[in-house]
Design a protein around this motif. Structure first.
Motif, mmCIF file in Angstrom:
data_model
loop_
_atom_site.group_PDB
_atom_site.id
_atom_site.type_symbol
_atom_site.label_atom_id
_atom_site.label_comp_id
_atom_site.label_asym_id
_atom_site.label_seq_id
_atom_site.Cartn_x
_atom_site.Cartn_y
_atom_site.Cartn_z
ATOM 1 N N SER A 100 -37.910 44.771 93.612
ATOM 2 C CA SER A 100 -36.547 43.416 93.424
ATOM 3 C C SER A 100 -37.695 42.148 93.924
ATOM 4 O O SER A 100 -38.101 42.247 95.397
ATOM 5 N N VAL A 101 -37.233 40.993 93.590
ATOM 6 C CA VAL A 101 -37.649 39.793 93.882
ATOM 7 C C VAL A 101 -37.696 39.858 95.550
ATOM 8 O O VAL A 101 -38.673 39.062 96.126
ATOM 9 N N SER A 102 -36.453 39.124 95.549
ATOM 10 C CA SER A 102 -35.776 39.285 97.147
ATOM 11 C C SER A 102 -36.417 40.728 97.549
ATOM 12 O O SER A 102 -37.102 39.890 99.411
ATOM 13 N N LEU A 105 -40.607 38.495 97.926
ATOM 14 C CA LEU A 105 -40.571 38.091 98.365
ATOM 15 C C LEU A 105 -40.460 37.842 100.051
ATOM 16 O O LEU A 105 -40.931 37.560 100.973
ATOM 17 N N ASN A 143 -36.722 42.788 88.928
ATOM 18 C CA ASN A 143 -37.700 43.080 89.010
ATOM 19 C C ASN A 143 -38.418 42.228 89.108
ATOM 20 O O ASN A 143 -38.259 41.024 87.566
ATOM 21 N N VAL A 144 -39.798 42.233 89.812
ATOM 22 C CA VAL A 144 -40.526 40.915 89.697
ATOM 23 C C VAL A 144 -41.248 40.464 88.503
ATOM 24 O O VAL A 144 -42.247 41.975 88.098
ATOM 25 N N ASN A 145 -41.114 39.684 88.503
ATOM 26 C CA ASN A 145 -41.288 39.210 86.381
ATOM 27 C C ASN A 145 -41.015 39.995 85.285
ATOM 28 O O ASN A 145 -41.378 39.850 84.533
ATOM 29 N N LYS A 153 -41.342 33.461 85.299
ATOM 30 C CA LYS A 153 -43.178 33.542 86.015
ATOM 31 C C LYS A 153 -43.550 33.195 86.661
ATOM 32 O O LYS A 153 -44.288 32.858 87.644
ATOM 33 N N HIS A 156 -41.726 31.774 89.431
ATOM 34 C CA HIS A 156 -41.736 32.540 90.253
ATOM 35 C C HIS A 156 -42.763 31.693 91.280
ATOM 36 O O HIS A 156 -42.954 32.715 92.744
ATOM 37 N N GLN A 160 -42.687 31.385 95.504
ATOM 38 C CA GLN A 160 -43.915 32.163 96.368
ATOM 39 C C GLN A 160 -44.475 30.550 96.547
ATOM 40 O O GLN A 160 -44.867 31.503 98.456
#
Ligand SMILES: Nc1ncnc2c1ncn2[C@@H]1O[C@H](COP(=O)(O)OP(=O)(O)OP(=O)(O)O)[C@@H](O)[C@H]1O
Ligand SMILES: [Mg+2]
Length: 254
Positions: A100-102, A105, A143-145, A153, A156, A160
């Protein structure tokens, strides 16, 4: 003050059982607080430069040096480079299913900062950074991207950038594929980081429109694997008017 020094960098790649030299002697110095734009024709090696600096294993350094504050970057692993303060926003950000993005990161911030950010302040930090980039909070749980649109994208990537606060940020065509509003939002994100004066920015782009938002101190023309001309912001306007023909004549190609 952090300085990235690239000297006579030569890079090859293995393709179709042959070794192809793509970078042919790149010289460039980027200091904290400076913004350098790199412009050049398709296939001239701009992304190869970005990947080589980040430590992509496909690219072999055959000659030259890269120093960050006098430390040999080429001796470092990819994550050591990130911890030393190098950051790459990819031209084509990769999807990472299952992460996941969270989570991504927080794991990245923990690695780069050397300790886990305190949960309470971290949640707020991420939420505010996402709001500034006009990203819906639901992205944190995705989920990432995965399934992100091209523009999502790129946002995101800038998220970062804002959270990791690198010393040197390489932005590979972060402006490509953005609508006018997204271009402004992404540029504002880059400018917020720049205004701290603590980041040196290497902005790879094809379009002068992003340079209206992000004023470069230097513009470099990249052709056939190296920098062939450098100037100030006015050089970008010249390139827009005249194209790259003057630099690519004589059948030189990467
Ligand atoms: N992994 C690879 N395998 C084979 N060839 C490669 C690889 N990486 C780069 N190349 C080749 O090296 C050259 C430079 O590619 P690169 O992606 O660095 O160009 P670029 O300047 O970023 O172009 P663009 O403006 O289209 O993004 C191209 O001819 C490309 O096909
Ligand atoms: Mg590229």
């Amino acid at each position: 003050m952090a300085t990235l020094e690239i000297r006579d960098l030569h890079v090859t790649v293995e393709a179709d059982n042959a070794t192809k030299e793509i970078l042919k002697g790149v010289d460039l110095t980027v200091k904290q607080g400076e913004t350098h734009a790199i412009m050049g024709p398709n296939g001239s090696g701009k992304s190869t430069l970005a990947y080589s600096l980040a430590g992509h294993p496909k690219y072999t350094i055959t000659e030259g040096t890269v120093l960050l504050d006098g430390e040999d970057v080429l001796e470092m692993s990819v994550d050591e480079r990130a911890r030393a303060g190098l950051f790459l926003a990819m031209q084509y950000p990769v999807e990472v299913p299952g992460v996941s993005v969270s989570n991504f990161l927080r794991t990245s911030a923990t690695a780069v900062r050397g300790e886990a950010p305190k949960l309470r302040t971290w949640v707020k930090e991420v939420k505010e950074a996402m709001e500034r980039l006009n990203m819906d909070s639901s992205f944190a749980e995705r989920n990432v991207n995965e399934g992100f649109s091209g523009g999502e994208k790129k946002r995101h990537e800038i998220l970062q950038l804002e959270l990791l606060k690198p010393k040197i940020a390489i932005l590979d065509e972060t402006d490509s594929g953005l609508d006018v509003d997204a271009l402004r939002i992404v540029s504002e994100g880059v400018n917020r980081v720049r205004e701290t004066g603590e980041v040196g920015t290497l902005l790879i782009t094809h379009y002068t429109r992003i340079l209206r938002y992000i004023k470069p101190d230097f513009v470099h023309v990249f052709s056939a694997g190296r920098i062939v001309e450098s100037g100030g912001a006015e050089l970008a306007d010249k390139l827009e008017d005249e194209g790259y023909e003057a630099y690519t004549k004589g059948g030189v190609s990467a």
